[in-house]
Design a protein around this motif. Sequence first.
Motif, PDB file in Angstrom:
ATOM      1  N   GLY A  84      21.260  64.985 -38.382  1.00 49.02           N
ATOM      2  CA  GLY A  84      22.653  64.814 -37.958  1.00 49.02           C
ATOM      3  C   GLY A  84      23.626  64.902 -39.112  1.00 49.02           C
ATOM      4  O   GLY A  84      24.673  64.251 -39.117  1.00 49.02           O
ATOM      5  N   HIS A  85      23.307  65.718 -40.102  1.00 48.63           N
ATOM      6  CA  HIS A  85      24.194  65.930 -41.259  1.00 48.63           C
ATOM      7  C   HIS A  85      25.605  66.306 -40.773  1.00 48.63           C
ATOM      8  O   HIS A  85      25.736  67.152 -39.884  1.00 48.63           O
ATOM      9  CB  HIS A  85      23.602  67.054 -42.116  1.00 48.63           C
ATOM     10  N   PRO A  86      26.636  65.677 -41.339  1.00 49.36           N
ATOM     11  CA  PRO A  86      28.000  65.934 -40.834  1.00 49.36           C
ATOM     12  C   PRO A  86      28.381  67.416 -40.840  1.00 49.36           C
ATOM     13  O   PRO A  86      29.019  67.908 -39.905  1.00 49.36           O
ATOM     14  CB  PRO A  86      28.901  65.158 -41.801  1.00 49.36           C
ATOM     15  N   VAL A  87      27.975  68.125 -41.898  1.00 53.31           N
ATOM     16  CA  VAL A  87      28.334  69.551 -41.980  1.00 53.31           C
ATOM     17  C   VAL A  87      27.617  70.335 -40.875  1.00 53.31           C
ATOM     18  O   VAL A  87      28.208  71.178 -40.196  1.00 53.31           O
ATOM     19  CB  VAL A  87      28.001  70.114 -43.384  1.00 53.31           C
ATOM     20  N   SER A  88      26.344  70.016 -40.669  1.00 51.48           N
ATOM     21  CA  SER A  88      25.583  70.727 -39.630  1.00 51.48           C
ATOM     22  C   SER A  88      26.167  70.449 -38.242  1.00 51.48           C
ATOM     23  O   SER A  88      26.250  71.355 -37.399  1.00 51.48           O
ATOM     24  CB  SER A  88      24.121  70.292 -39.650  1.00 51.48           C
ATOM     25  N   CYS A  89      26.557  69.199 -38.009  1.00 47.83           N
ATOM     26  CA  CYS A  89      27.124  68.866 -36.695  1.00 47.83           C
ATOM     27  C   CYS A  89      28.462  69.576 -36.484  1.00 47.83           C
ATOM     28  O   CYS A  89      28.755  70.030 -35.372  1.00 47.83           O
ATOM     29  CB  CYS A  89      27.297  67.357 -36.548  1.00 47.83           C
ATOM     30  N   ALA A  90      29.251  69.686 -37.537  1.00 48.27           N
ATOM     31  CA  ALA A  90      30.536  70.400 -37.423  1.00 48.27           C
ATOM     32  C   ALA A  90      30.281  71.875 -37.098  1.00 48.27           C
ATOM     33  O   ALA A  90      30.964  72.479 -36.258  1.00 48.27           O
ATOM     34  CB  ALA A  90      31.328  70.271 -38.726  1.00 48.27           C
ATOM     35  N   VAL A  91      29.271  72.437 -37.754  1.00 54.70           N
ATOM     36  CA  VAL A  91      28.923  73.842 -37.496  1.00 54.70           C
ATOM     37  C   VAL A  91      28.439  74.004 -36.052  1.00 54.70           C
ATOM     38  O   VAL A  91      28.810  74.960 -35.358  1.00 54.70           O
ATOM     39  CB  VAL A  91      27.850  74.322 -38.504  1.00 54.70           C
ATOM     40  N   ALA A  92      27.622  73.049 -35.588  1.00 54.96           N
ATOM     41  CA  ALA A  92      27.117  73.130 -34.207  1.00 54.96           C
ATOM     42  C   ALA A  92      28.272  73.098 -33.206  1.00 54.96           C
ATOM     43  O   ALA A  92      28.276  73.855 -32.223  1.00 54.96           O
ATOM     44  CB  ALA A  92      26.149  71.988 -33.925  1.00 54.96           C
ATOM     45  N   MET A  93      29.244  72.243 -33.447  1.00 58.24           N
ATOM     46  CA  MET A  93      30.409  72.183 -32.542  1.00 58.24           C
ATOM     47  C   MET A  93      31.123  73.537 -32.512  1.00 58.24           C
ATOM     48  O   MET A  93      31.461  74.055 -31.443  1.00 58.24           O
ATOM     49  CB  MET A  93      31.388  71.084 -32.985  1.00 58.24           C
ATOM     50  N   ALA A  94      31.341  74.101 -33.687  1.00 58.63           N
ATOM     51  CA  ALA A  94      32.045  75.396 -33.761  1.00 58.63           C
ATOM     52  C   ALA A  94      31.197  76.497 -33.121  1.00 58.63           C
ATOM     53  O   ALA A  94      31.725  77.420 -32.469  1.00 58.63           O
ATOM     54  CB  ALA A  94      32.365  75.729 -35.213  1.00 58.63           C
ATOM     55  N   ASN A  95      29.880  76.409 -33.289  1.00 61.31           N
ATOM     56  CA  ASN A  95      28.964  77.385 -32.691  1.00 61.31           C
ATOM     57  C   ASN A  95      29.050  77.320 -31.161  1.00 61.31           C
ATOM     58  O   ASN A  95      29.140  78.356 -30.485  1.00 61.31           O
ATOM     59  CB  ASN A  95      27.543  77.066 -33.183  1.00 61.31           C
ATOM     60  N   LEU A  96      29.050  76.106 -30.631  1.00 57.76           N
ATOM     61  CA  LEU A  96      29.125  75.959 -29.168  1.00 57.76           C
ATOM     62  C   LEU A  96      30.502  76.403 -28.656  1.00 57.76           C
ATOM     63  O   LEU A  96      30.617  76.894 -27.524  1.00 57.76           O
ATOM     64  CB  LEU A  96      28.803  74.520 -28.755  1.00 57.76           C
ATOM     65  N   ASP A  97      31.534  76.247 -29.486  1.00 59.84           N
ATOM     66  CA  ASP A  97      32.858  76.790 -29.111  1.00 59.84           C
ATOM     67  C   ASP A  97      32.772  78.312 -28.927  1.00 59.84           C
ATOM     68  O   ASP A  97      33.340  78.873 -27.994  1.00 59.84           O
ATOM     69  CB  ASP A  97      33.906  76.487 -30.196  1.00 59.84           C
ATOM     70  N   ILE A  98      32.059  78.965 -29.841  1.00 61.46           N
ATOM     71  CA  ILE A  98      31.899  80.433 -29.733  1.00 61.46           C
ATOM     72  C   ILE A  98      31.167  80.783 -28.440  1.00 61.46           C
ATOM     73  O   ILE A  98      31.556  81.707 -27.709  1.00 61.46           O
ATOM     74  CB  ILE A  98      31.157  81.010 -30.968  1.00 61.46           C
ATOM     75  N   PHE A  99      30.108  80.037 -28.136  1.00 65.71           N
ATOM     76  CA  PHE A  99      29.367  80.266 -26.884  1.00 65.71           C
ATOM     77  C   PHE A  99      30.336  80.256 -25.702  1.00 65.71           C
ATOM     78  O   PHE A  99      30.291  81.129 -24.837  1.00 65.71           O
ATOM     79  CB  PHE A  99      28.315  79.169 -26.670  1.00 65.71           C
ATOM     80  N   GLU A 100      31.208  79.238 -25.678  1.00 70.10           N
ATOM     81  CA  GLU A 100      32.120  79.102 -24.538  1.00 70.10           C
ATOM     82  C   GLU A 100      33.157  80.214 -24.527  1.00 70.10           C
ATOM     83  O   GLU A 100      33.391  80.863 -23.514  1.00 70.10           O
ATOM     84  CB  GLU A 100      32.840  77.742 -24.605  1.00 70.10           C
TER      85      GLU A 100
END
Length: 464
Positions: free
Chosen positions: A331-347
């Motif tokens: 749950g590294h903060p940078v990785s979680c931020a990237v995951a959020m942005a990645n899921l934004d792209i999916f949407e």
Amino acid sequence: MSAGNVTPRGTARTEAARDHLWMHFTRHSTFTEGGGEVPIIVRGEGAYVYDAAGKQYLDGLAGLFTVQVGHGRTELAEAASKQAQELAFFPLWSYAHPTAIDLAERLAHEAPGDLDRVFFTSGGGEAVEAAWKLAKQYFKLVGKPMKHKVISRAIAYHGTTAGALSITGIPEVKAPFEPLVPGGFRAPNTNIYRAPEHLREDPKAFGRWAADRIGEAIEFEGADTVAAVFVEPVQNAGGCFPPPPGYFERLREICDEHDVLLVSDETICAFGRIGELFACKDFGYVPDIITCAKGLTSGYAPLGAMIASERLFEPFAHGDTSFAHGYTFGGHPVSCAVAMANLDIFEREGLVQHVHENAPQFRGTLEKLLDLPIVGDVRGAGFFYGIELVKDKETRETFSGEEAERLLRGFLSPALFEAGLYCRADDRGDPVIQLAPPLVIGQREFDEIEQKLRGVLTQAWSKL
Ligand SMILES: Cc1ncc(COP(=O)(O)O)c(C=O)c1O
């Protein structure tokens, strides 16, 4: 030699790689004795990657089943940079930070049923490890302390840490490290191409048969000793085995009947690889735990997760109980931020929809290869396919160990790369070519993959 090809110490990178880098699952004699040069990839853009000489390769494997949104997304790099500047690191050990909280809520919302608790890890194997440990402790807490064993499937890969390796079903990968964690048992997988002959023409009957073999394994071990069944929605190792119709319905029934947890290892299959964000939704079942990683960040930062049902969390919500398990970088903060942005792209780009709409064309394009004598089977789902190579199509005769070695390692892997297609020729079961490209590709790239495979497979046949 261009400056880009030397290390800061002035060594050619190919030499420094050969002399200092210990690569994963790699036969190093290719470089130390065979005179081969370590392939070095320096850049990526969309569905393509480039080597130091500027040569382009279609990334037919999304790195390692990972780069769902394609390479070179500055938006994800920017999300990482912004988070690193704000809070580069803080652990989830009794404290939280915003990106982990936001991502946990988002994943819980996307996951089916009451899978509402998200335990972050750094990758897939750690998520599998965490799931087994949770299953063991959960049953101790609810008064069934003997439930600790795991059933998984033949040839399935679930990671390399000691526990995950015990769950893995590939004897050659385990042999050097035996004895492993006790308690891992195997049942047949859903390879219908190699199913008992009377079941090959009847996928539903085969599905029932394969699920019942897991039920049988639970009974053979004693249901009061079995904690969990670990399965992928579509098994990767062995070459893409989708579930036959009715398989997961029956497996869910069996697990419920024996109070055994159903763990859906979606390290590869989640985040659009099959279609939906979680592949159990593609096949209509609700597991007790989902393990995932890879496509969660599209590989722009390492992250995995174990997502558990409220029922499993419940005993941990009271008194002095805790799950004594964790990882510094989970749950590294940078990785979680990237995951959020990645899921934004999916949407924003409708990637789930894109995979649903384009999967039939991808499959159809690959199925053209069935006219080649060496192609026995094309199977898979979504943007995830395996092409099984055979010596005799009629009899489905496979290659001997020596032939597979010569064909896969000796010829196919280097020839495909040479032809500009990065993918994997795998023999952890019968020989297959695995394809799992970024989810952003369409017909033009499907055709390119087919053409490159056609050329190299035709050559391979002539070399037999
Ligand atoms: C199904 C499955 N589980 C677990 C793992 C292990 O993941 P990681 O390499 O991130 O530890 C993999 C890796 O490919 C996988 O395919």
